[in-house]
Design a protein around this motif. Structure first.
Motif, PDB file in Angstrom:
ATOM      1  N   SER A  23      11.849 -49.953   4.632  1.00 55.33           N
ATOM      2  CA  SER A  23      11.098 -49.696   5.740  1.00 55.33           C
ATOM      3  C   SER A  23      10.294 -50.726   6.381  1.00 55.33           C
ATOM      4  CB  SER A  23      10.035 -48.429   5.180  1.00 55.33           C
ATOM      5  OG  SER A  23      10.636 -47.639   4.496  1.00 55.33           O
ATOM      6  N   ALA A  24      10.191 -51.775   5.488  1.00 57.20           N
ATOM      7  CA  ALA A  24       9.367 -52.961   5.866  1.00 57.20           C
ATOM      8  C   ALA A  24      10.396 -53.805   6.566  1.00 57.20           C
ATOM      9  CB  ALA A  24       8.891 -53.852   4.694  1.00 57.20           C
ATOM     10  N   ILE A 117       2.791 -51.338   4.557  1.00 55.09           N
ATOM     11  CA  ILE A 117       3.837 -51.352   5.528  1.00 55.09           C
ATOM     12  C   ILE A 117       3.497 -50.322   6.618  1.00 55.09           C
ATOM     13  CG2 ILE A 117       6.396 -50.696   5.622  1.00 55.09           C
ATOM     14  CD1 ILE A 117       6.615 -51.447   2.557  1.00 55.09           C
ATOM     15  N   MET A 118       3.074 -49.183   6.253  1.00 54.56           N
ATOM     16  CA  MET A 118       2.859 -48.236   7.572  1.00 54.56           C
ATOM     17  C   MET A 118       1.780 -49.030   8.440  1.00 54.56           C
ATOM     18  SD  MET A 118       2.728 -44.622   5.362  1.00 54.56           S
ATOM     19  CE  MET A 118       2.568 -43.491   6.897  1.00 54.56           C
ATOM     20  N   SER A 158       6.196 -43.993   4.179  1.00 57.73           N
ATOM     21  CA  SER A 158       5.322 -42.813   3.771  1.00 57.73           C
ATOM     22  C   SER A 158       5.781 -41.864   2.731  1.00 57.73           C
ATOM     23  CB  SER A 158       4.827 -41.584   4.961  1.00 57.73           C
ATOM     24  OG  SER A 158       6.154 -41.080   5.299  1.00 57.73           O
ATOM     25  N   LEU A 159       7.165 -41.837   2.477  1.00 56.30           N
ATOM     26  CA  LEU A 159       7.674 -40.950   1.400  1.00 56.30           C
ATOM     27  C   LEU A 159       7.451 -41.729  -0.030  1.00 56.30           C
ATOM     28  CD1 LEU A 159      11.261 -40.277   3.017  1.00 56.30           C
ATOM     29  CD2 LEU A 159       9.085 -38.468   2.787  1.00 56.30           C
ATOM     30  N   LEU A 184      -1.348 -41.783   9.553  1.00 57.67           N
ATOM     31  CA  LEU A 184      -0.562 -42.699  10.319  1.00 57.67           C
ATOM     32  C   LEU A 184       0.867 -42.133  10.754  1.00 57.67           C
ATOM     33  CD1 LEU A 184      -1.491 -45.607   7.636  1.00 57.67           C
ATOM     34  CD2 LEU A 184      -1.718 -45.726  10.282  1.00 57.67           C
ATOM     35  N   ALA A 185       1.291 -41.487  10.077  1.00 60.49           N
ATOM     36  CA  ALA A 185       2.753 -40.963  10.366  1.00 60.49           C
ATOM     37  C   ALA A 185       2.806 -40.067  11.132  1.00 60.49           C
ATOM     38  CB  ALA A 185       3.199 -40.122   9.037  1.00 60.49           C
TER      39      ALA A 185
END
Length: 204
Positions: A23-24, A117-118, A158-159, A184-185
């Motif tokens: 994800s990052a 990260i988010m 997010s997961l 955020l998501a």
């Protein structure tokens, strides 16, 4: 030649890198794509009026990209103590208590890194949005790809937040991180979809 070491490690049976690092990585790609749009805008007479603003966005994107690259490794480091805690013995009440304590302590870092990260990937969208509207029209599709990668970065991270928060004994802490991740998501997903749709209309 493309360096595929990260992808090869991701595909292996090793516990890290995993979804958080990926994800990052996606977020870093989103920042890089937005930067490309900006760099293709700077120095062009057509966009002289916005050049100063574009340069400012490029500076911010450079920092975001660097931070997201750092977070790839930080996510792996945050997972290591959690993996080690799950491997601890639990044959006696004392061992079980020590294991549970270590797991709970490790879950804090394993949750905070994907949240970061988010947050960081969400900021990339600010710049991709501006550059999609005011940057080089020839590179507008790349701003749309940036939005797609930023959305993937935020949704993916997010997961990791949700799965780690679910194992927390501290219900209040778990609730707080879940609520931030959900907010955020939802916000980022909406912004990215709106930006992507804008780009589709402009380039079609």
């Amino acid at each position: 030649m493309v360096d595929t070491r990260f992808i090869d490690e991701l595909a292996s049976a090793a516990p890290v890198p995993g979804g958080g690092g990926a994800s990052a990585y996606a977020g870093a790609l989103a920042a890089a794509l937005a930067s490309m749009v900006g760099n293709l805008t700077v120095g062009k007479k057509t966009y002289a009026e916005v050049e100063g603003e574009v340069k400012s966005h490029l500076e911010e994107l450079e920092g975001l990209r660097a931070r997201l690259v750092e977070l790839i490794d930080e996510d792996a480091r945050a997972f290591e103590p959690l993996a080690a805690a799950y491997r601890m013995p639990k044959g006696t009440p004392e061992e079980l208590a020590a294991k549970q304590s270590a797991i709970q302590q490790a879950l804090v870092g394993a949750t905070e890194v994907p949240l970061e990260i988010m947050r960081t990937a969400a900021h990339v969208v600010d710049h991709a949005d501006y550059l999609a509207h005011f940057g080089s029209r020839m590179a507008r599709s790349d701003a749309g790809v940036s939005a797609a990668f930023a959305r993937a970065a935020v949704d993916g991270a997010s997961l990791n937040v949700f799965i780690n928060a679910a194992s927390m004994d501290d219900a209040d802490k778990a609730c707080l991180v879940r609520e931030e991740a959900l907010s955020l998501a939802k916000t980022t997903r909406g912004r990215c979809d709106e930006l992507f749709d804008f780009v589709v209309k402009e380039v079609s």
